[in-house]
Design a protein around this motif. Structure first.
Motif, PDB file in Angstrom:
ATOM      1  N   GLN A 264       5.502   3.559   1.380  1.00  0.00           N
ATOM      2  CA  GLN A 264       5.070   2.195   1.071  1.00  0.00           C
ATOM      3  C   GLN A 264       5.033   1.345   2.347  1.00  0.00           C
TER       4      GLN A 264
ATOM      5  N   ARG B 265      -4.433   2.583  -4.675  1.00  0.00           N
ATOM      6  CA  ARG B 265      -3.109   2.635  -4.047  1.00  0.00           C
ATOM      7  C   ARG B 265      -2.661   1.261  -3.555  1.00  0.00           C
TER       8      ARG B 265
ATOM      9  N   TYR C 257       0.831  -1.203   0.000  1.00  0.00           N
ATOM     10  CA  TYR C 257       0.000   0.000   0.000  1.00  0.00           C
ATOM     11  C   TYR C 257       0.867   1.255   0.000  1.00  0.00           C
ATOM     12  N   GLN C 258       0.450   2.225  -0.798  1.00  0.00           N
ATOM     13  CA  GLN C 258       1.134   3.520  -0.860  1.00  0.00           C
ATOM     14  C   GLN C 258       0.194   4.576  -0.297  1.00  0.00           C
TER      15      GLN C 258
END
Length: 239
Positions: free
Chosen positions: A162, A198, A155-156
């Motif tokens: 990250q 994301r 996930y960003q």
């Protein structure tokens, strides 16, 4: 009210109310006698409807695919058009395609007059900013939520940082112009919201959290609602 219309309304009531539904509740909803309800239940069963239950215990309609469709009210058609057209715009590609297909199937199966009304519905859904496309297979994520299996993904966040997350997927919601996953995060030990655009490298684990999805989702939505209400109160106080 004709007998045919009353039977139709009874089927709709059985679909709408939470089962098991007592005969007294049905009689109140339909504004008829208990005797009429019992007679109409027997009539529907004779026509092929699968209705479980009996007097004193309540009734449950078990949908039977062999039954012919009963049709829709005009307002129900308008609601279907509005909902499905909105889904075709905001949902992930697979679900958007399914919404368009479902609308075409409904149009092909309703009477000609209603098909015309559906095709030229007064209500419509237009969105000029589509959500960014997801980077994962949302169908897999939906199935994991149904199966109540935790998922792992990269996930960003909004800052570009990250992280790796393992979460219990509870539901997917269109919120603030984007599609998000409502989940219980193992890392944070709390509810979290993740934007689908994301998320990367989605993987379904063998960690089951059955049968807690519904209750967790209810709690998550309640928290979101409380936060929204608090923001509204704060804004009203500032004004």
């Amino acid at each position: 009210m004709t007998r045919t219309h009353r039977l139709f309304q009874l089927m709709q009531t059985l679909r709408r109310l939470t089962p098991p539904i007592t005969a007294q509740s049905l009689a109140h909803e339909m504004d008829v006698s208990l005797r009429t309800i019992y007679r109409d239940i027997d009539e529907l069963r004779g026509l092929g409807a699968v209705i479980d239950g009996e007097a004193g215990f309540g009734f449950t309609l078990i949908e039977d695919a062999s039954l012919p469709p009963l049709g829709f009210e005009d307002d129900e058609l308008e609601a279907l058009v509005l909902g499905l057209r909105d889904v075709s715009v905001i949902a992930d590609p697979a679900l958007a395609k399914a919404a368009t297909s479902a609308l075409a199937k409904i149009q092909a199966r309703v009477p000609p007059k209603q098909a015309h009304r559906l095709k030229h519905a007064v209500l419509d859904a237009r969105r000029y900013w589509r959500p960014d496309p997801p980077r994962i297979d949302v169908g897999i994520l939906r199935q994991a939520a149904w199966d109540e299996l935790s998922v792992h993904f990269a996930y960003q966040d909004a800052k570009g940082d990250q992280t790796e997350r393992t979460v219990k997927p509870l539901g997917i919601v269109y919120m603030e112009n984007t599609n998000v996953l409502l989940a219980w995060c193992h890392l944070r030990q709390d509810f979290r919201v993740f934007r689908l655009d994301r998320m990367d490298d989605l993987r379904v684990t063998d960690q089951s959290f059955r049968p807690h999805r519904v209750s967790l989702l209810r709690d998550h939505l309640a928290r979101i609602r409380a936060e929204v209400d608090q923001v509204a109160k704060d804004r009203a106080h500032c004004d």
